[in-house]
Design a protein around this motif. Sequence first.
Motif, short mmCIF file in Angstrom:
data_model
loop_
_atom_site.label_atom_id
_atom_site.label_comp_id
_atom_site.label_asym_id
_atom_site.label_seq_id
_atom_site.Cartn_x
_atom_site.Cartn_y
_atom_site.Cartn_z
N MET A 1 -7.39 5.85 -4.51
CA MET A 1 -5.94 6.28 -5.10
C MET A 1 -5.61 5.52 -6.12
O MET A 1 -5.43 4.52 -6.19
CB MET A 1 -4.73 6.30 -3.60
N VAL A 2 -4.07 6.00 -6.86
CA VAL A 2 -3.79 5.89 -8.44
C VAL A 2 -2.87 5.63 -7.28
O VAL A 2 -1.91 4.01 -8.35
CB VAL A 2 -3.68 6.10 -8.85
N LEU A 3 -2.36 5.22 -6.48
CA LEU A 3 -0.38 4.70 -5.71
C LEU A 3 -1.20 4.68 -4.38
O LEU A 3 -0.82 6.06 -3.43
CB LEU A 3 0.39 5.79 -6.20
N GLU A 4 -0.05 3.57 -3.67
CA GLU A 4 0.45 3.74 -1.66
C GLU A 4 1.56 2.90 -2.21
O GLU A 4 1.47 1.85 -2.60
CB GLU A 4 -1.25 2.68 -1.87
N MET A 5 2.58 3.35 -1.06
CA MET A 5 3.72 3.22 -0.73
C MET A 5 3.87 3.68 0.76
O MET A 5 3.31 4.49 1.60
CB MET A 5 4.46 4.06 -1.69
N SER A 6 3.86 1.93 1.15
CA SER A 6 4.15 1.96 2.95
C SER A 6 5.05 0.41 2.89
O SER A 6 5.82 0.15 2.55
CB SER A 6 2.49 0.95 3.48
N ASN A 7 5.85 1.36 4.21
CA ASN A 7 6.51 0.92 4.98
C ASN A 7 7.74 1.14 3.53
O ASN A 7 8.44 -0.47 4.21
CB ASN A 7 6.04 -0.46 5.73
N ILE A 8 8.30 1.64 3.54
CA ILE A 8 9.73 1.86 2.28
C ILE A 8 10.93 2.49 2.74
O ILE A 8 10.98 3.36 3.57
CB ILE A 8 9.40 2.47 0.55
#
Length: 507
Positions: A1-8
């Motif tokens: 994966m190129v992007l992972e955003m978590s708990n934003i």
Amino acid sequence: MVLEMSNISKTFGSVKTLKDVELTVYAGEVHAVMGENGAGKSTLMKILAGAYTADPGGEIRIDGQLVSIDGPLSARKHGISIIYQELALAPNLTVAANIYLGREASHGGVVLKKCMADQCRDVLARIGADFYPDTTVAELSLAQRQLVEIGRALHARSKIIIMDEPTTTLSSREADRLFDLMRQLRDDGVAIIYISHRMAEVYELADHVSVLRDGQYVGTLARKDATPAAIVRMMVGRDLSSLYKKEHKPARDPVPALEVRHISDGIRVRGCSFALHRGEVLGLAGLMGAGRTELAYLICGARTRSSGEMLVAGRRVDFRTPRQSQDAGIAYLTEDRKGLGLFLDMTVSENINLGICGRDAYGGWILNRKRARQRAAQAIDSLLIRVKSARTPVGTLSGGNQQKVLLSRLLETRPKILILDEPTRGVDIGAKSEIYRIVDDLAKAGVAVLVISSELTEVIGMADRVIVMREGEIAGSLGRGNRAITEENIIALATGAGCMPQQGRSN
């Protein structure tokens, strides 16, 4: 994966706009992010682009590596570019200067303009640009300016390009060209995050769809599972079928509320005839350029009629100005609410009362401010306009609430015939549902409604009958004794496909 955003998460004052949102995007895909206005889409994208800083506790990973994005330059360094709906270009500079903006090539303090122009040519060729590096941006169309933004992102070697409502100001042909370019970029390994309210675009382009609701992550659908019904259910918590209400019943009066007989303008509209009855919702469909808006202009007196005649409640009329048609009980909602409908720097109350405040003025000329406040409050309540105060400038509202303010102004004229031109353009699903409710309530009250829309599902869902235009003429009618109102039949009439006979007049 190129992007992972978590708990934003993101908090503005005491308001938590985002709460523990996550987003995973892969290289070489178009990933749509959907949600109603206020769901948090733009806030999430601005955090990724460095315009906002997220609350502590969240993580952003690019290519698996934890990164800290503390500003737009930081986002660009990590290969992230955003193309806002309001393009961020310097119109007085050349294409090359805009592509290099903030990263100018120089030597000894001298900007190397020729060098920059030469090095832009490959990028412009890649995106299929029909202009040159030394062209001034002010000379370009909106679609061409959008290409400059994409060229700037590619020149910066962006891995992730965020597109926020990119087709809002584009024609269908320009939008198709953009879609082809997006597919090309996807095939080249670029990840595109796509934000749009237009379900058909998302359904056509997206490999995955992630949905936010009330600042929270609802879920992600793969392409095979991303049906319009499933997306709507995630966005608003109810089924697609519940969006459209047809509780009204068209009157069977022998005399139509509006009858149009063979009207033409000698240019875009040729010999159009149809009838609209009291309490009926009549859809007007057709391809872009078919003459739908021009026909509406002829009806409401904004365009000069060269031939034909019109009857309102059986009486022949000859409108020369929109004011004359309004006085006869016809109200027209323009497709361009910002350019032709609303006064964005004026308040909600001022926009609602504009044009009818003289009705209850003292002595015919002293404004009755108390009645104006009451009128605005009633409109805000009945149309569910989400606004802190009637004194709020209209320009600060969401598209759906702006549309309802404009609609409320028209309703204050107490129309008998209401013409709605693209009434839900740029409006989220929730606001669309409310507008559909308003239209159904108006029809139940006996108002005759003509709805012009490019969204076939909207036409089918709202209308009792549909007339279809092709190249300035009425190509045929669907519903009530004619062929069924389906997408296939609408498209067949709009394109001239099949053997459907033309019908000049429909009652």
